[in-house]
Design a protein around this motif. Structure first.
Motif, PDB file in Angstrom:
ATOM      1  N   LEU A   1       3.295   0.390   7.738  1.00 26.14           N
ATOM      2  CA  LEU A   1       2.221  -0.638   7.776  1.00 26.14           C
ATOM      3  C   LEU A   1       2.376  -1.749   6.315  1.00 26.14           C
ATOM      4  CD1 LEU A   1      -0.857   1.838   8.104  1.00 26.14           C
ATOM      5  CD2 LEU A   1       0.292   0.305   9.879  1.00 26.14           C
ATOM      6  N   SER A   2       3.199  -1.100   5.304  1.00 24.14           N
ATOM      7  CA  SER A   2       3.252  -1.864   4.225  1.00 24.14           C
ATOM      8  C   SER A   2       4.444  -2.906   4.151  1.00 24.14           C
ATOM      9  CB  SER A   2       3.206  -0.887   2.937  1.00 24.14           C
ATOM     10  OG  SER A   2       3.379  -1.634   1.705  1.00 24.14           O
ATOM     11  N   PRO A   3       4.193  -4.250   3.844  1.00 26.37           N
ATOM     12  CA  PRO A   3       2.989  -4.555   3.292  1.00 26.37           C
ATOM     13  C   PRO A   3       1.902  -5.100   4.550  1.00 26.37           C
ATOM     14  CG  PRO A   3       4.789  -6.383   3.200  1.00 26.37           C
ATOM     15  CD  PRO A   3       5.164  -5.151   3.652  1.00 26.37           C
ATOM     16  N   LEU A   4       0.399  -4.919   4.039  1.00 26.58           N
ATOM     17  CA  LEU A   4      -0.386  -5.723   4.984  1.00 26.58           C
ATOM     18  C   LEU A   4      -0.417  -6.931   5.187  1.00 26.58           C
ATOM     19  CD1 LEU A   4      -3.278  -3.049   3.972  1.00 26.58           C
ATOM     20  CD2 LEU A   4      -1.466  -2.680   5.967  1.00 26.58           C
ATOM     21  N   ALA A   5      -0.612  -7.535   6.120  1.00 29.70           N
ATOM     22  CA  ALA A   5      -0.986  -9.254   6.230  1.00 29.70           C
ATOM     23  C   ALA A   5      -2.365  -9.356   6.438  1.00 29.70           C
ATOM     24  CB  ALA A   5       0.141  -9.809   7.008  1.00 29.70           C
TER      25      ALA A   5
ATOM     26  N   PHE B   1      11.256   3.380  -9.860  1.00 32.82           N
ATOM     27  CA  PHE B   1      10.184   3.822  -8.886  1.00 32.82           C
ATOM     28  C   PHE B   1      10.596   3.288  -7.498  1.00 32.82           C
ATOM     29  CE2 PHE B   1       6.282   2.385  -6.397  1.00 32.82           C
ATOM     30  CZ  PHE B   1       5.808   3.783  -6.465  1.00 32.82           C
ATOM     31  N   HIS B   2      11.786   2.335  -7.291  1.00 30.62           N
ATOM     32  CA  HIS B   2      12.106   2.019  -6.239  1.00 30.62           C
ATOM     33  C   HIS B   2      12.989   3.192  -5.388  1.00 30.62           C
ATOM     34  CE1 HIS B   2      15.307   0.700  -8.832  1.00 30.62           C
ATOM     35  NE2 HIS B   2      16.107   1.275  -7.823  1.00 30.62           N
ATOM     36  N   GLN B   3      13.227   4.079  -6.213  1.00 37.16           N
ATOM     37  CA  GLN B   3      14.023   5.578  -5.555  1.00 37.16           C
ATOM     38  C   GLN B   3      12.995   6.717  -5.239  1.00 37.16           C
ATOM     39  OE1 GLN B   3      17.167   6.748  -8.412  1.00 37.16           O
ATOM     40  NE2 GLN B   3      18.121   4.563  -8.382  1.00 37.16           N
ATOM     41  N   GLU B   4      11.772   6.409  -5.578  1.00 36.77           N
ATOM     42  CA  GLU B   4      10.897   7.307  -5.204  1.00 36.77           C
ATOM     43  C   GLU B   4       9.963   7.136  -4.076  1.00 36.77           C
ATOM     44  OE1 GLU B   4       8.807   7.560  -8.842  1.00 36.77           O
ATOM     45  OE2 GLU B   4      10.368   8.268  -9.868  1.00 36.77           O
ATOM     46  N   ALA B   5       9.855   5.621  -3.463  1.00 36.71           N
ATOM     47  CA  ALA B   5       8.975   5.448  -2.357  1.00 36.71           C
ATOM     48  C   ALA B   5       9.738   4.296  -1.785  1.00 36.71           C
ATOM     49  CB  ALA B   5       7.850   4.729  -2.824  1.00 36.71           C
ATOM     50  N   ILE B   6       9.294   4.204  -0.628  1.00 43.51           N
ATOM     51  CA  ILE B   6       9.953   3.353   0.328  1.00 43.51           C
ATOM     52  C   ILE B   6       8.948   2.081   0.412  1.00 43.51           C
ATOM     53  CG2 ILE B   6      10.802   2.743   2.893  1.00 43.51           C
ATOM     54  CD1 ILE B   6      11.072   5.856   3.188  1.00 43.51           C
ATOM     55  N   PHE B   7       9.580   0.893  -0.015  1.00 43.64           N
ATOM     56  CA  PHE B   7       8.642  -0.323   0.142  1.00 43.64           C
ATOM     57  C   PHE B   7       9.566  -1.515  -0.061  1.00 43.64           C
ATOM     58  CE2 PHE B   7       8.896   1.169  -4.231  1.00 43.64           C
ATOM     59  CZ  PHE B   7       9.445   0.102  -4.945  1.00 43.64           C
TER      60      PHE B   7
ATOM     61  N   VAL C   1       0.745  -1.131  -0.061  1.00 43.15           N
ATOM     62  CA  VAL C   1      -0.066   0.044  -0.030  1.00 43.15           C
ATOM     63  C   VAL C   1       0.958   1.301   0.070  1.00 43.15           C
ATOM     64  CG1 VAL C   1      -0.277   0.023   2.687  1.00 43.15           C
ATOM     65  CG2 VAL C   1      -1.889   1.408   1.212  1.00 43.15           C
ATOM     66  N   PHE C   2       0.613   2.273  -0.749  1.00 41.31           N
ATOM     67  CA  PHE C   2       1.334   3.461  -0.952  1.00 41.31           C
ATOM     68  C   PHE C   2       0.196   4.595  -1.588  1.00 41.31           C
ATOM     69  CE2 PHE C   2       2.271   0.832  -4.445  1.00 41.31           C
ATOM     70  CZ  PHE C   2       1.872   1.625  -5.392  1.00 41.31           C
TER      71      PHE C   2
END
Length: 607
Positions: free
Chosen positions: A326-330, A422-428, A305-306
């Motif tokens: 929170l991400s990822p939700l389980a 995209f991995h450089q623009e969001a933390i996931f 979730v983002f």
């Protein structure tokens, strides 16, 4: 450039003043100096505290570099490889870098990418304590593609790794004395991020927490750089002893409100006064995520979730909700998950589950304040990778089975339908499509998902509950999936990291100090006198690449060495010989041997 005035040199006593008078003058000067040192004379003006910006602490713009590079070096003393390893040493160390190319026990065809082939980001630096000297510390990746990996510094506070996954990461640093920091780091493919962190000149923060209408929020929990405080009835808080630097993570949360996260930048010894930093929290809302039908594996459904509005990494002067908490939700298959204190914004949910696919593959959900928000995830059977684990013909229950893409970062962005950066623009984290894991029931059977959109080549590893049995294989699975049949577990060796590489140096007349890095992680410096060898222990058996350089001289590039498993007490079968710089083959002069002037300068930090 500012010019400095030169003081005239003293010409000495020329006989123009009686010697007794000269002695009295010198005595008076000495007494005056003692009086000044004791605190006499006019007081120096007090240095005013430094506030960083007119209205708030700015967001750092330089990703990765958290301190000037001048602070990234810590002195280290060489440790002799032999009990009496004296001898004159070269003035600079020989730097040796070891990189694992392929672990033993897994054949990798030439047309297949190696496991972990996308983990090529580098991260290095030094941690210094309050005395500005290097200090041992532990760096933990809390959020991002490398979580929950831990990096340890050496005895001088130096650390490094060259096998990290690219992406934005949140790293928590804790020293051996309990000092903490929390920083955001941007790791780029084939690039190096540097962190120089010093607790020598901490900053002080005085801030406030309020709602969107300016009303103070009491008892809000505030964390800045890993240091926690709570706001008072007026919404004010203070946090002291914050290590200076860039991309300092600050968060604030309170019951009934959506948390906010900011990146701060603090100078050495600065003071952020009241009114300069304010966390403004919106009223929170709720969300129920429901998976009405249980399909596929028994493990929970993973839901990334983002924010749907764009990248979740804050830009300059912005706050955002920390979705990485929170991400990822389980979500249990056939059940629901209730969430509170979420921000009123539109979010994107992307579900993943072994043995099933979500219809649709992702969905947007608008979170409205003051209402019960609901997101329903429908699962359908999908393409699977199935098989059964056996040991000596009997099924193995409780075993962990992992299916992993060679390049997890690439598989993640492809599964999300996002561009590679995209991995450089969001933390996931890496999504389920890049690395999934299930536990076998008593029948030994397992079912994993094949994600054609993420790739068609995978590496599978199965491990018994006690870790003593293991099986590894390659998997090619397209849209139809694949049945692997029965996989026989085999006894694992005594250790996954019991390999030893023995290093020798070409004939030389000088001792040489070795600076060894294994996968980017520094080892303690060792000194090799002429005729001595050095064992690098704790290596994963397999094929390694060895590079060596002395200052600006590249002595070895891409040299390969095979490290084999060693039984306790056994010796390495082979020795890798590295060249030495020409200086090491020149006989020392009498002056260098101490018979005249001093020879080469000692190593920086040597004792």
């Amino acid at each position: 450039m500012r010019e400095s005035a030169r003081c005239p040199r003293s010409q000495g006593y020329d006989g123009g003043m009686p010697r007794a008078v000269l002695v009295l003058v010198l005595l008076a000067g000495v007494l005056g100096g003692v009086w000044l040192l004791a605190g006499g004379g006019p007081e120096a003006p007090e240095v005013a505290p430094v506030a960083l910006t007119p209205d708030r602490v700015p967001v750092a713009q330089g990703p990765g570099l958290l301190e000037p590079e001048a602070e990234l070096e810590a002195p280290r003393a060489a440790q002799d490889s032999t009990a009496d390893a004296g001898g004159l040493a070269l003035p600079h160390p020989l730097e040796v870098e070891l990189t694992l190319l392929a672990p033993a026990g897994l054949e990798v065809p030439a047309d297949w990418p190696a496991p972990g082939s996308g983990a090529n980001a580098r991260f290095s630096g030094v941690i210094s304590g309050p005395d500005a000297q290097g200090i041992q510390a532990r760096l933990e990746f809390e959020h991002g593609t490398n979580a929950p990996r831990v990096i340890e510094t050496d005895s001088a506070g130096r650390f490094g790794a060259n096998d990290l996954w690219p992406g934005v990461a949140v790293v928590r640093i804790e020293t051996s004395t309990g000092l903490v920091a929390r920083r955001e780091v941007l790791l780029r493919s084939l690039a190096e991020a540097r962190l120089g962190l010093s607790f020598a000149a901490p900053a002080v923060i005085l801030g406030r927490v309020e709602d969107l209408f300016g009303k103070p929020i009491a008892s809000a929990e505030v964390e800045i750089d890993g240091n926690r405080a709570f706001s008072d009835v007026d919404g004010n808080f203070s946090i002291r002893k914050v290590a200076p630097g860039l991309r300092i993570v600050g968060t604030a949360r309170a019951k009934g409100y959506a948390a906010q996260r900011e990146l701060l930048s603090l100078e050495r010894g600065s003071v952020v006064e009241e009114g300069r930093l304010t966390f403004r929290l919106p009223v929170g809302t709720t969300l129920d995520v429901v998976v009405p039908r249980a399909v596929g594996a028994r493990e929970p459904v993973q839901v990334l979730v983002f924010a749907a509005s764009g990248p979740s990494v804050a830009a300059a002067g912005q706050s955002r909700f920390p979705w990485e908490w929170l991400s990822p939700l389980a979500v249990p298959p056939g059940g629901r998950l209730h969430l509170e204190d979420l921000p009123p914004e539109t979010i994107t949910l992307v579900p993943f589950h072994s043995g099933a696919v979500a219809i649709p593959s992702q969905q947007n959900c608008k979170l409205d304040e003051g209402r019960d928000n609901l997101a329903t995830i429908q699962l359908e059977p999908g393409a699977v990778v199935r098989g059964r684990l056996l040991f000596e013909g009997a099924p193995v229950g409780g075993a962990r089975v992992r299916l992993e893409a060679p390049d997890r970062s690439n598989a993640t962005t492809r599964a999300l339908g996002r561009r590679p950066m995209f991995h450089q623009e969001a933390i996931f984290p890496h999504v389920h499509a890049a690395r999934q894991e299930v536990v076998t029931p008593s029948s030994g059977k397992f079912v994993l998902s094949a994600y054609p959109q993420a790739g068609d080549r995978w590496y599978l590893e199965a491990e018994s509950a006690d870790g003593r049995l293991v099986a590894r294989t390659r998997v090619e699975a397209g849209a139809a999936g694949v049945d692997l049949g029965e996989l026989e577990l085999q006894p694992r060796g005594p250790s996954e990291a019991n390999g030893v590489l023995r290093l020798d140096l070409a004939p030389r007349l000088w001792a040489v100090d070795l600076d060894v890095r294994v996968q980017g992680a520094p080892r303690d410096r060792a000194r090799l006198r002429p005729g001595a060898t050095h064992d690098i222990e704790g290596l994963t058996p397999g094929l390694w690449r060895v590079d060596a350089r002395y200052r600006d001289q590249r002595l070895a590039s891409g040299k390969q060495a095979t490290v084999e498993e060693l039984d306790l007490g056994s010796e390495p079968a082979d020795t890798l010989v590295l060249p030495v710089p020409p200086e090491a083959t020149v006989a020392p002069t009498p002056e260098q041997l101490g018979l005249g002037r001093t020879g080469p300068p000692p190593l920086e930090g040597s004792r």
